[in-house]
Design a protein around this motif. Structure first.
Motif, short mmCIF file in Angstrom:
data_model
loop_
_atom_site.label_atom_id
_atom_site.label_comp_id
_atom_site.label_asym_id
_atom_site.label_seq_id
_atom_site.Cartn_x
_atom_site.Cartn_y
_atom_site.Cartn_z
N GLN A 43 -8.99 -1.01 9.22
CA GLN A 43 -8.88 0.12 10.13
C GLN A 43 -9.78 1.26 9.66
OE1 GLN A 43 -5.03 2.12 10.55
NE2 GLN A 43 -5.43 2.51 12.72
N ARG A 94 -8.90 1.44 15.95
CA ARG A 94 -7.87 0.41 16.03
C ARG A 94 -7.89 -0.48 14.80
NH1 ARG A 94 -9.71 -3.46 20.87
NH2 ARG A 94 -10.35 -1.49 21.79
N TYR A 141 3.56 -0.85 18.06
CA TYR A 141 3.71 -0.41 16.68
C TYR A 141 3.49 1.10 16.64
CZ TYR A 141 3.11 -5.34 15.33
OH TYR A 141 3.27 -6.70 15.18
N ARG A 142 4.12 1.75 15.65
CA ARG A 142 3.92 3.17 15.46
C ARG A 142 3.30 3.39 14.09
NH1 ARG A 142 8.80 7.43 16.24
NH2 ARG A 142 9.82 6.13 14.67
N GLN A 143 2.34 4.31 14.03
CA GLN A 143 1.68 4.62 12.77
C GLN A 143 1.71 6.12 12.54
OE1 GLN A 143 -2.60 3.73 12.37
NE2 GLN A 143 -2.24 3.12 10.25
N LEU A 174 1.56 0.44 9.75
CA LEU A 174 2.09 0.27 11.09
C LEU A 174 3.51 -0.28 11.02
CD1 LEU A 174 -1.21 -0.91 11.23
CD2 LEU A 174 -0.60 -0.36 13.58
N LYS A 175 4.38 0.29 11.84
CA LYS A 175 5.77 -0.14 11.88
C LYS A 175 6.06 -0.78 13.24
CE LYS A 175 6.61 1.96 7.94
NZ LYS A 175 6.73 1.19 6.68
N TYR A 179 0.46 5.48 18.47
CA TYR A 179 1.21 4.32 18.97
C TYR A 179 0.20 3.26 19.39
CZ TYR A 179 5.29 7.31 18.90
OH TYR A 179 6.32 8.14 18.49
N PHE A 180 0.29 2.11 18.73
CA PHE A 180 -0.64 1.01 19.00
C PHE A 180 0.08 -0.12 19.71
CE2 PHE A 180 -4.53 2.19 16.90
CZ PHE A 180 -4.15 3.08 15.91
N GLY A 196 -5.02 2.60 20.70
CA GLY A 196 -3.91 3.47 20.38
C GLY A 196 -3.83 4.71 21.26
#
Lengths: 115, 114
Positions: A38, A43, B35-37, B43-44, B90-91, B108
């Motif tokens: 990344q 992304r 996923y949230r970063q 990433l979660k 947010y991905f 994202g």
């Protein structure tokens, strides 16, 4: 649940040197291990992945090794170039409901390659 | 072949407003993941959906967050009554099938809460 530890958190190398990033996972049922790169503000990009039935996989300057017994896997980048500078994430997943794989990510390694 | 498309790229909301994030998977992909970063973090996983079905929402906060993937149109991640702690990237990712197939990410949505 699955937990993925990634080391080191930062890595600085000279151009042309090799870089190694290591990850450990907790769930012995995990069977799929991708690596993402990344760049800042961009992304996550899949760069290589490995499945549990394989011990090593290579793609040009990038290789990944997997040790199922020890539950760890590593990313190796040879002949590093400044454009390799980025944050690298490892991930692990295991089959879930319906056979899908939920990715659990490591915290990331910030790689800096100096000319 | 277009990749995963997310919009908007940036979204600013005031506390208490609603945020809607959209994701169109890659052509031929029917599995979507959110996923949230947080800044400087990994990433979660939040939620996994197939068309018209939520398969796993174990990473979603119990309140204010919801997701859908209708038969027609993009997947939507909805955050109601946003708070400052919702600020994050947010991905969305998609895969062709579920079992251990590569997940490809969109650019994202960066959500900022004033």
């Amino acid at each position: 649940g699955e937990n993925v530890e990634q080391h080191p958190s930062t890595l600085s190398v000279q151009e042309g040197d090799s870089a190694v990033i290591k990850c450990t996972y907790s769930d012995s049922a995990s069977n799929y291990f991708p690596w993402y790169k990344q760049e800042l503000g961009k992304r996550p990009q899949l760069i290589i992945d490995i499945r549990s039935n394989v011990g090593e996989k290579k793609d040009q300057r990038i290789a990944v090794t997997l040790n199922k017994t020890a539950k760890h896997f590593s990313l190796h980048i040879t002949e590093t170039q400044p454009e390799d500078s980025a944050v690298y994430f490892c991930a692990a997943s295991r089959p879930g409901a319906g056979g899908y794989n939920k990715l659990i990510f490591g915290a990331g390694t910030r790689l800096a390659v100096h000319p | 072949n277009a990749g995963v498309m997310q919009n908007p790229r940036h979204l600013v909301r005031r506390r208490g407003q609603e945020a809607r994030l959209r994701c169109s998977p890659m052509k031929g992909h029917s599995h979507v993941y959110w996923y949230r970063q947080l800044p400087e973090e990994g990433l979660k996983f939040m939620v996994y959906l197939q068309k018209e079905n939520i398969i796993d929402e174990s990473g979603m906060p119990k309140e204010r967050f919801s997701a859908e993937f209708p038969k027609e149109g993009p997947s939507i991640l909805r955050i109601q009554q946003v708070v400052r702690g919702d600020s994050a990237a947010y991905f969305c990712a998609s895969s062709k099938t579920g079992g251990g197939q590569p997940q490809h990410f969109g650019d994202g949505t960066r959500l900022s809460i004033l």
